[in-house]
Design a protein around this motif. Structure first.
Motif, short mmCIF file in Angstrom:
data_model
loop_
_atom_site.label_atom_id
_atom_site.label_comp_id
_atom_site.label_asym_id
_atom_site.label_seq_id
_atom_site.Cartn_x
_atom_site.Cartn_y
_atom_site.Cartn_z
N LEU A 73 0.84 -1.20 0.00
CA LEU A 73 0.00 0.00 0.00
C LEU A 73 0.87 1.24 0.00
CD1 LEU A 73 -2.66 1.53 0.40
CD2 LEU A 73 -2.49 1.05 2.81
N ALA A 74 1.90 1.19 0.82
CA ALA A 74 2.80 2.35 0.88
C ALA A 74 3.43 2.61 -0.48
CB ALA A 74 3.89 2.11 1.92
N ALA A 90 8.30 0.68 17.55
CA ALA A 90 8.70 0.81 16.15
C ALA A 90 7.51 0.81 15.19
CB ALA A 90 9.66 -0.32 15.79
N GLY A 91 6.58 -0.11 15.48
CA GLY A 91 5.49 -0.23 14.53
C GLY A 91 4.66 1.02 14.38
N PHE A 92 4.60 1.81 15.44
CA PHE A 92 3.82 3.04 15.36
C PHE A 92 4.35 3.94 14.27
CE2 PHE A 92 1.40 6.58 16.57
CZ PHE A 92 2.23 7.69 16.57
N PHE A 93 5.65 4.15 14.27
CA PHE A 93 6.23 5.09 13.31
C PHE A 93 6.12 4.60 11.87
CE2 PHE A 93 7.63 8.16 16.17
CZ PHE A 93 8.10 7.54 17.31
N SER A 94 6.40 3.30 11.68
CA SER A 94 6.37 2.85 10.30
C SER A 94 4.95 2.77 9.77
CB SER A 94 7.08 1.49 10.18
OG SER A 94 6.45 0.53 10.99
N LYS A 95 4.04 2.27 10.62
CA LYS A 95 2.66 2.19 10.14
C LYS A 95 2.10 3.59 9.93
CE LYS A 95 0.43 -1.25 11.77
NZ LYS A 95 -0.41 -2.21 12.49
N ASP A 96 2.46 4.49 10.81
CA ASP A 96 1.97 5.84 10.68
C ASP A 96 2.51 6.51 9.43
OD1 ASP A 96 2.33 8.96 11.52
OD2 ASP A 96 0.47 8.00 12.16
N ALA A 97 3.76 6.22 9.10
CA ALA A 97 4.31 6.77 7.86
C ALA A 97 3.47 6.34 6.67
CB ALA A 97 5.75 6.32 7.69
N ILE A 98 3.06 5.07 6.69
CA ILE A 98 2.26 4.57 5.58
C ILE A 98 0.90 5.24 5.53
CG2 ILE A 98 1.15 2.52 4.63
CD1 ILE A 98 3.38 0.87 5.86
N LEU A 99 0.23 5.22 6.70
CA LEU A 99 -1.12 5.79 6.71
C LEU A 99 -1.08 7.27 6.40
CD1 LEU A 99 -2.67 3.91 9.74
CD2 LEU A 99 -3.18 3.62 7.33
N GLY A 100 -0.06 7.96 6.91
CA GLY A 100 0.07 9.39 6.63
C GLY A 100 0.24 9.66 5.15
N THR A 153 -0.73 7.76 2.73
CA THR A 153 -1.99 7.46 2.05
C THR A 153 -2.96 8.61 2.15
OG1 THR A 153 -1.66 5.22 2.84
CG2 THR A 153 -3.75 5.69 1.81
N ALA A 154 -3.03 9.18 3.35
CA ALA A 154 -3.93 10.32 3.53
C ALA A 154 -3.44 11.52 2.75
CB ALA A 154 -4.04 10.64 5.02
N ALA A 155 -2.12 11.74 2.79
CA ALA A 155 -1.59 12.93 2.14
C ALA A 155 -1.82 12.91 0.64
CB ALA A 155 -0.09 13.04 2.44
N SER A 156 -1.86 11.72 0.07
CA SER A 156 -2.10 11.68 -1.38
C SER A 156 -3.57 11.53 -1.68
CB SER A 156 -1.31 10.53 -2.00
OG SER A 156 -1.58 9.35 -1.30
N ASN A 157 -4.41 11.80 -0.69
CA ASN A 157 -5.87 11.84 -0.86
C ASN A 157 -6.51 10.53 -1.25
OD1 ASN A 157 -6.37 14.49 -0.12
ND2 ASN A 157 -5.66 15.22 -2.12
N HIS A 158 -5.86 9.44 -0.91
CA HIS A 158 -6.51 8.15 -1.14
C HIS A 158 -7.29 7.81 0.12
CE1 HIS A 158 -3.22 7.61 -4.18
NE2 HIS A 158 -4.26 7.19 -4.87
N TRP A 159 -8.42 8.49 0.36
CA TRP A 159 -9.09 8.34 1.64
C TRP A 159 -9.74 6.97 1.78
CZ3 TRP A 159 -7.77 11.35 5.34
CH2 TRP A 159 -7.24 12.62 5.05
N ALA A 160 -10.17 6.38 0.68
CA ALA A 160 -10.75 5.03 0.79
C ALA A 160 -9.69 4.06 1.28
CB ALA A 160 -11.30 4.59 -0.56
N LEU A 161 -8.50 4.16 0.67
CA LEU A 161 -7.42 3.27 1.10
C LEU A 161 -7.05 3.56 2.55
CD1 LEU A 161 -5.19 3.40 -2.08
CD2 LEU A 161 -6.44 1.46 -1.23
N TYR A 162 -7.12 4.83 2.91
CA TYR A 162 -6.78 5.18 4.28
C TYR A 162 -7.75 4.50 5.25
CZ TYR A 162 -6.03 7.77 8.55
OH TYR A 162 -5.80 8.08 9.86
N ALA A 163 -9.03 4.54 4.89
CA ALA A 163 -10.02 3.92 5.78
C ALA A 163 -9.75 2.44 5.94
CB ALA A 163 -11.42 4.16 5.21
N VAL A 164 -9.45 1.80 4.81
CA VAL A 164 -9.14 0.36 4.87
C VAL A 164 -7.94 0.13 5.77
CG1 VAL A 164 -8.32 -1.58 3.52
CG2 VAL A 164 -10.17 -0.18 2.66
N GLY A 165 -6.91 0.95 5.56
CA GLY A 165 -5.70 0.77 6.35
C GLY A 165 -5.96 0.99 7.82
N LEU A 166 -6.76 1.98 8.16
CA LEU A 166 -7.03 2.30 9.55
C LEU A 166 -7.80 1.15 10.21
CD1 LEU A 166 -6.69 4.58 11.60
CD2 LEU A 166 -8.98 5.35 10.96
N PHE A 167 -8.83 0.69 9.51
CA PHE A 167 -9.63 -0.40 10.06
C PHE A 167 -8.77 -1.64 10.29
CE2 PHE A 167 -13.26 -2.57 11.25
CZ PHE A 167 -13.43 -3.74 10.55
#
Lengths: 173, 111, 663
Positions: C349-350, C421-431, C433-447
């Motif tokens: 995803l990232a 560790a996982g917080f930073f790496s996962k957050d980098a990915i989710l961030g 995703t959000a920054a490039s406006n893929h909000w659907a993907l972001y929702a999936v990732g968050l869930f």
């Protein structure tokens, strides 16, 4: 030599006899009668051989063929006591018909082929006939050009005699 | 087929006639070989065929003026004699076993 | 720096030595022990010492050499703002044909340096762990031989300077995966799992090979310099269709190796192999090869945005799909397997949203905490005498405390709890995703993050909390060779994230900037700092919710007579058919069997029975029949009557005469 017309007459008679008795030989059912018919045929053929300037062979024909071989045939027929061929026992009509046809066909073909064949060519050899000393000439040929064949022939006769002897024995000891 | 070679004495009877007779005899002999049932009769027919051939050779010998043809006939007669001896011995031996010389009844080598 | 080639060669040497010794020793042992059912006895101490020293030593030495090479490189590159050029060591020309040539050459740049660091380090730790874990096993020597061979292949893959050489390593790790999954080759399910892994990989490799051919066809070279060519070409005239095709094909290969939909099915079955194998190959190293490939070719992917979208969606889809399956698994290793598939989905995803360095960052942290989790589960399994069903565990926190503490740390890391560790790496990915406006993907990732936290804490609760079920009461802690690697990995799971503290929290994202030199970094829209922090808190909240929920349901897990978790059981009943479907892994294996395998088998059977047996054998039989027929017909000529034969002669002569006459 007899006169030309005389030769023609002799030829006609002899060839007629030969052909007629040959036919008779084939047609006859009794083997003895066949042999006798063939004897007459051979005599006629001898005459024809004389007409062809081969007196020695004509004599040989009578001595060997008619006199020895056919007599041997007669001996065997008597020995085996062979009966006539029964006419109604033949169960191979196809063979008979085809055989007749084939013989006629081949005969015709051969006749035609022989007649149409070109004349024998080449230079006549110095061994001309009719020669007054035919028998010496033949003898000389036999013992010079045909020596190997002559020797082989004698061997063949020996083998035949031994073979016939062996085949007729009842038991092998 | 026009006759003798130059240099050879001409024949009174035309050579063609001899050839025809020889061929006819051969055909008759062939017919006999194919049509007869008795083994000896067949053999006789074969002898007839041999003789027809002899006649043929003699004719050509006369036409060419060559003694070699007569030589051949000499050999044929001798060989025929040998052949007859052995052949009849075979027939005798065969008769002893099968009590017949009818070739139709001696057809054993079949499928 | 000119000794790069030694790094893969050392484990290869270890493989050869261990392999030969194991082969010779086992054949002489087989002669001594008569009878087929002699008990599988462990090897004598001296032999184990030898295999262990060679195995661990070769990899350890490779690790030392790796760090000796990359530490100076990293330090130098950190000093200069744009990084330094990659170091390429050319060993020899492998294939040369006309204009094309493929060399054996190794490349050290930012990306391969990072991969090298954790591959060798975690690899060494797992080798040490295996010394303890496998000590009672008869195939000890064979195990270490294969493990060394795997390290060789993986290092070839990571250090390769061109695609064909990478492919050599790619195939090598696939082979070793097969060998090690089917390590207990006398067990049918292990052997079958090995085959499944190899075949599923093969399907992916088909795409990979075609992709390599495409790269050759498009750019005339398969060195990683082709990405520069691609960039120049595309800037000149738009992305040609070929680039899209190549990207999709290479991604297909990555799906096979990194277990994405639809080629993930081999990974859960691969748990049939020994646990250290699962840790090394199917968590930390081999499965990340696909992500590495995509990151390597990132410049190429950037030129085909639709291909990237495909990558992102498949990654996200796999992440959530696997997470749902992980919820209902009862085998401790299977939960971790599906978790791996899910986390790999995050990495893709990232990459798919353009944040390749975030994906690699997650590869890096994931290696530590997933390896720790797997090794920890191995410790649990061993202490319970090879029990893997969590319904027969429980209450182990007090009995195997070191394992418990390390696994808890790793679980918190994977759940994405700050500041592990996982917080930073996962957050980098989710961030990203959000920054490039893929909000659907972001929702999936968050869930999915919530699901991850839930099922991981479910695992910890069922294993360590509540009442002891089964033989759990008699569990003992594992030996030091196993617990020390666990502690090291757990420590890394805690601190490894600090190399990537994002700017929003005051850090400088060192790892991202470090990787910029070798992976693409397309324009990502800037997010306002407030939004970024808000999203971080949101994901943290979701993770904590998952943890707490799992604690409530499984924290007081019941004993053997009662259900492990009555609330879970009630929920399962309520979901009815859907619940059963999820519990049965969404029937994917059955689906593949019905849709793919069964038709193939039918085609094969038809080709066998219909064509081979009927047609080809029919031809052979028919020719024999014809010959027989001809013979039957022809034998009628053998009448035995001499008159017939004479007739035949006559006819023959007549025909011949006619022929001669006519001519």
């Amino acid at each position: 030599m007899p006169a030309a017309s005389g030769q023609l007459v002799v030829f006609a008679v002899a060839s007629f006899l030969a052909l007629a008795f040959a036919l008779l030989m084939v047609v006859q059912r009794s083997p003895v009668r066949s042999v006798l018919s063939l004897v007459v045929t051979f005599f006629a053929l001898s005459v024809l051989a004389i007409l062809l300037s081969a007196p020695f062979l004509a004599a040989l024909q009578i001595f060997v063929y008619a006199g020895a071989i056919l007599v041997l045939f007669l001996f065997v027929i008597m020995l085996l006591n062979l009966k006539e061929e029964a006419a109604d026992e033949d169960d191979r009509p196809v063979q008979r018909t085809l055989g007749l046809l084939a013989a006629l066909a081949l005969g015709g073909l051969l006749a035609g082929a022989t007649l149409r064949a070109p004349a024998p060519g080449g230079v006549p050899s110095p061994r001309l006939i009719p020669a007054p000393d035919e028998i010496p000439a033949l003898g000389r040929l036999l013992f010079s050009d045909y020596l190997l064949a002559f020797e082989a022939l004698s061997l063949l006769l020996l083998v035949a005699a031994v073979g016939a002897l062996l085949l007729s024995k009842r038991k092998f000891e | 087929m026009t006759g003798t070679l130059p240099g050879v004495a001409p024949m009174a009877v035309p050579p063609g006639a001899f050839l025809v007779v020889a061929t006819l005899l051969f055909a008759i002999g062939l017919a006999g070989a194919l049509l007869k049932r008795n083994a000896l009769s067949i053999f006789l027919s074969i002898e007839l065929m041999l003789n027809a051939v002899n006649l043929l050779f003699l004719t050509y010998a006369r036409m060419r003026g060559d003694l070699a043809g007569q030589m051949i006939v000499f050999f044929v007669i001798a060989v025929a004699a040998a052949e007859a001896a052995v052949g009849l011995a075979i027939f005798v031996a065969l008769f002893r076993v099968r009590r017949t010389v009818d070739v139709d009844k001696i057809a054993l080598l079949k499928w | 720096m000119n000794r790069l080639w030694l790094i893969p060669i050392l484990p290869l040497a270890g493989f050869v030595v261990n392999g030969l010794v194991a082969l010779v020793a086992s054949s002489s042992r087989a002669e001594k022990e008569l009878g087929a059912d002699h008990p599988l006895a462990p090897l004598p101490y001296s032999q184990r010492l030898f295999h262990g020293v060679v195995g661990v030593g070769s990899v350890g030495l490779a690790a030392v050499l790796s760090f000796a090479a990359l530490v100076p490189y990293v330090l130098t590159s950190l000093k200069s703002p744009e990084g330094i050029a990659p170091v390429v060591q050319h060993v020899y020309t492998w294939m040369a044909a006309g204009d094309y040539s493929v060399d054996v050459a190794f490349r050290l740049d930012a990306l391969s340096a990072l991969m090298l660091s954790f591959v060798t380090f975690v690899g060494t730790l797992i080798h040490v762990y295996s010394v303890g874990y496998m000590q009672k096993d008869e195939g000890y020597g064979r195990y270490f031989a294969y493990l060394n061979l795997f390290m060789f292949a993986m290092l070839m893959l990571v250090l390769a300077d061109n695609l064909p050489l990478l492919f050599v390593g790619w195939e090598g790790v696939g082979l070793c995966s097969y060998l090690l999954i089917g390590y207990s080759y006398d067990q049918d399910f292990a052997a079958a799992a090995g085959k499944k892994a190899f075949i599923a990989n093969r399907v992916g490799d088909f795409g990979m090979v075609l992709g390599i051919f495409g790269v050759f066809a498009l750019f005339g070279t398969a060195d990683f310099s082709f990405v520069d060519l691609a960039r120049r070409q595309v800037l000149a005239g738009g992305a040609p269709l070929g680039v899209y095709a190549v990207c999709v094909l290479l991604f297909l290969g990555a799906c096979g190796k990194s277990a994405q939909i639809p080629l993930y099915v081999w990974l859960p079955d691969a748990m049939a192999g020994p646990t250290p194998v699962s840790a090394l190959i199917h968590a930390a190293t081999m499965v990340t090869a696909g992500v590495y490939l995509v990151a390597r070719c990132s410049a190429l992917f950037v030129l085909a945005p639709d291909a990237l979208t495909l990558v992102a969606w498949i990654g996200a889809g796999t992440a959530i799909f696997a997470a749902t399956i992980g919820l209902a698994q009862n085998d401790i290793k299977k939960v971790l397997a599906y978790s791996t598939v899910s986390q790999l989905g995050y990495m893709f995803l990232a990459c798919g949203v353009g944040a390749f360095s975030a994906g690699i960052f997650h590869v890096f942290t994931h290696a530590f905490f997933k390896a720790c989790l797997f090794l920890g589960s191995g410790s649990v399994i061993l202490s319970l005498h090879h029990e893997q069903d969590m319904r027969k565990m429980g209450g182990l926190a007090a009995r195997i405390p070191q394992t418990f503490r390390t696994m808890l740390a790793a679980t918190l890391a994977i759940a994405g709890i700050f500041p592990l560790a996982g917080f930073f790496s996962k957050d980098a990915i989710l961030g990203a995703t959000a920054a490039s406006n893929h909000w659907a993907l972001y929702a999936v990732g968050l869930f999915t993050a919530g699901l991850t936290a839930f099922y991981m804490f479910r695992l910890v609760s069922m294993t360590f909390f509540g009442k002891a079920r089964g033989h759990a009461a008699e569990a003992h802690e594992s030996p030091a060779t196993m617990t020390i690697p666990l502690i090291i990995l757990a420590a890394l799971s805690v601190v490894a994230g600090f190399v990537g503290i994002p700017a929003a929290l005051g850090g400088s994202d060192r790892i991202g900037r470090f990787l910029e030199a070798s992976v693409a970094h397309p324009e990502i829209h800037e997010m306002s700092r407030t939004l970024e922090v808000f999203l971080m808190l949101l994901s943290l909240g979701v993770a904590v919710t998952g943890l707490v929920w799992a604690w409530r349901w499984y924290g007081k897990a019941g004993g053997p007579e009662e259900a492990v978790s009555p609330q879970a059981h009630a929920f399962y009943e309520k979901t009815g058919a859907l619940g059963r479907l999820v519990a049965n892994k969404w029937n994917v294996d059955e689906g593949i069997e019905a849709l793919v395998l069964s038709p193939f088998r039918k085609i094969g059977t038809f080709l066998w029975r219909g064509i081979d047996a009927l047609f080809i054998d029919g031809i052979a039989n028919a020719s024999a029949f014809l010959v027989e027929l001809a013979g039957d017909l022809l034998r009628f000529f053998t009448t035995g009557h001499v008159r017939n034969y004479a007739l035949a002669f006559t006819l023959g002569v007549a025909v011949f005469l006619v022929y001669v006459w006519v001519r």
